[in-house]
Design an enzyme around this catalytic site. Structure first.
Site, PDB file in Angstrom:
ATOM      1  N   PHE A 110      22.856  62.864  24.609  1.00 29.39           N
ATOM      2  CA  PHE A 110      22.803  63.677  25.603  1.00 29.39           C
ATOM      3  C   PHE A 110      21.283  63.972  25.661  1.00 29.39           C
ATOM      4  O   PHE A 110      20.813  64.473  26.801  1.00 29.39           O
ATOM      5  CB  PHE A 110      23.704  64.731  25.171  1.00 29.39           C
ATOM      6  N   LYS A 111      20.283  63.766  24.747  1.00 33.19           N
ATOM      7  CA  LYS A 111      18.941  64.030  25.236  1.00 33.19           C
ATOM      8  C   LYS A 111      18.283  63.451  26.266  1.00 33.19           C
ATOM      9  O   LYS A 111      17.348  63.692  26.930  1.00 33.19           O
ATOM     10  CB  LYS A 111      17.938  63.531  23.792  1.00 33.19           C
ATOM     11  N   ASP A 112      19.019  62.183  26.736  1.00 33.86           N
ATOM     12  CA  ASP A 112      18.426  61.525  27.856  1.00 33.86           C
ATOM     13  C   ASP A 112      18.556  62.578  29.207  1.00 33.86           C
ATOM     14  O   ASP A 112      17.791  62.090  30.086  1.00 33.86           O
ATOM     15  CB  ASP A 112      19.131  60.306  28.066  1.00 33.86           C
ATOM     16  N   LEU A 115      15.510  64.279  28.918  1.00 30.41           N
ATOM     17  CA  LEU A 115      14.281  63.656  28.669  1.00 30.41           C
ATOM     18  C   LEU A 115      13.895  62.062  29.647  1.00 30.41           C
ATOM     19  O   LEU A 115      12.974  61.717  29.402  1.00 30.41           O
ATOM     20  CB  LEU A 115      14.268  63.092  27.114  1.00 30.41           C
TER      21      LEU A 115
END
Length: 496
Positions: A110-112, A115
């Site tokens: 989910f960080k994508d 980020l």
């Protein structure tokens, strides 16, 4: 829009590009809007909008110092061919609940979502502020932030990325991803300690005035890719709005119906984005905070005491192996009516004594909005197995934490409100745990061979991001003491 620190005077403000560049406030606080924006959209708009349109809308709302053209190009660059699903955030229904899949980006987590966007915002912020210094992205990671920030900032002009992670505290696939990222401006270093050790030292380095002056003299400036950076946090609001709109569009809910979200969380950024979505008018009944055995947040939501003085567990959901949840500070700032002195006092108590207690009135407000629970490692495996047995849907350990806590919440409360579970990572990022949960046998291999073993069991087509894991050889791992992090940064940057 102007921003201020959670620990500083509201007279000391800066615009959104400057807040994004700085990442962390000089007083150790986190940047928040001086005046929380009012939604310039209606609920009935959401079912008609694509993910990109909602992302542009949210970014325009919070970062109005950027031009419409800058935001449009940033969104297009962030959410294009690097995603293996055109919707960006597909929503799956299993066992009567909905799973919001946030792992279809290049690093499978989910960080994508944030980020891939943050580097776009950062480069445009530097242009707006006409910053001459090279931006050093300094970040502590419990696994996914490191890979996603390195992937997002790889070979971005005017930036270097330095990531610190706990030795042995990330999964074999997460480690492989970090050490095999390609880019002349990327560094990933292990520390002998846990995530909290890394994050504490990063905050200390950020607030070291002497070191900050050395950086400036060498034409460098720190920023952060953690969810402490407001430019990382705000893009996460979008998927709450998008998911609600899609459920209305699919006639799973009616416009105006309340929904619940269960969020696996460690650093409290993902669930805080949900709270901000609620403040913008999204009909959220409950935000359910799901933790692993490092259940400091569960205890906090049950008794109003935040106490990090406890055993640290290395678990099968390693991205949540955290005892100091930084973004909770932003929530408390909001609930304490933006009383920066009260927040500074609470955070000082946490640093000096290891614990603090919130006021009864604030605790009552918390209980109205939030619920909380946690899952043990055995419960994580059992939940992966339960969901798989139901209809062959496969979830990763962090999603299993959320799924288990959601299921327990529903049993205990008989709340029939539609439940959306945040699915934070691909099961192929944690193949050892998933394989064992599904088969009942320990996976005979780790890392890439374990992915192949899991794929043999599951079949189907592997996502591009999973296939890419086999393409590159990792660098050798560097391991240092936490006390040597500042020295390592000096060496990497060749500071005079």
């Amino acid at each position: 829009m102007q921003y201020r620190s959670t620990r500083g005077s509201k007279n000391q403000t800066l615009n959104s590009p400057a807040a994004i560049i700085q990442g962390l406030a000089p007083d150790g606080g986190l940047y928040v809007p001086v005046k929380f924006p009012k939604a310039d959209f209606k609920l009935e708009d959401l079912p008609k909008l694509s993910y990109k349109q909602i992302a542009a809308m949210i970014i325009s709302l919070f970062f109005d110092d950027f031009s419409k053209e800058q935001i449009k190009s940033a969104v297009i660059n962030a959410y294009s061919e690097q995603w293996d699903d055109r919707s960006i955030v597909p929503i799956e229904k299993h066992d009567h609940n909905f799973y919001m899949e946030l792992f279809h980006g290049p690093t499978l987590a989910f960080k994508d979502i944030a980020l891939q966007m943050l580097p776009q915002l950062m480069t445009r912020a530097v242009q707006i502020e006409q910053t001459d210094h090279k931006i050093i992205i300094l970040t502590a990671t419990s696994g996914d932030t490191g890979t996603a920030s390195m992937r997002g900032f790889a070979n971005q002009a005017g930036t270097d990325v330095i990531v610190f992670y706990p030795e042995g505290g990330v999964s074999p696939v997460q480690l492989k991803q970090m050490l095999s990222q390609r880019g002349k401006n990327l560094q990933a270093i292990a520390i002998k300690g846990n995530f909290d050790d890394a994050q504490t030292e990063v905050k200390k380095i950020f607030n070291d005035e002497h070191f900050k002056m050395r950086l400036i003299q060498n034409d460098f400036q720190f920023s952060s890719a953690n969810s402490m950076n407001i430019g990382r946090l705000v893009p996460q609001i979008s998927y709450y709005l998008y998911t609600y709109g899609q459920l209305v569009r699919r006639q799973e809910i009616k416009l105006g119906d309340e929904v619940n979200f269960t969020v696996p969380t460690g650093n409290f950024g993902d669930i805080l984005a949900g709270y901000y979505a609620k403040k913008l008018g999204l009909p959220i009944k409950k935000l359910i905070c799901a933790s692993n055995e490092n259940n400091v947040l569960t205890d906090f939501f049950e008794n109003g005491v935040y106490d990090k003085r406890r055993k640290f567990h290395v678990t099968n959901a390693p991205a949540m192996d955290i005892l100091v949840s930084s973004n909770l500070e932003r929530l408390l700032f909001d609930l304490y009516d933006e009383n920066n002195q009260q927040i500074a006092s609470l955070m000082n108590q946490l640093t000096q004594r290891g614990h603090y207690q919130i006021d009864k009135q604030i605790f009552t407000q918390l209980k109205h909005i939030f619920s909380a629970g946690f899952a043990t490692q055995k419960q994580v495996q059992a939940e992966i197995k339960r969901i798989y047995n139901y209809d062959r849907y496969v979830i990763d350990p962090h999603t299993a934490v959320g799924s288990y806590v959601a299921h327990q919440y529903q049993k205990q409360t008989s709340d029939t409100t539609k439940m959306i579970i945040i699915s934070t990572a691909s099961p192929y990022k944690f193949p050892e745990t998933v394989y064992e949960a599904i088969t009942g046998r320990e996976c005979p291999q780790t890392g890439i061979p374990a992915i192949k073993k899991l794929h043999e069991k599951l079949g189907g087509q592997l996502a591009i991001g999973v296939r890419a894991l086999s393409d590159r050889e990792p660098h050798a791992e560097k391991i240092i003491e936490p006390a040597d992090m500042e020295k390592m940064i000096s060496t990497i940057l060749n500071l005079k």
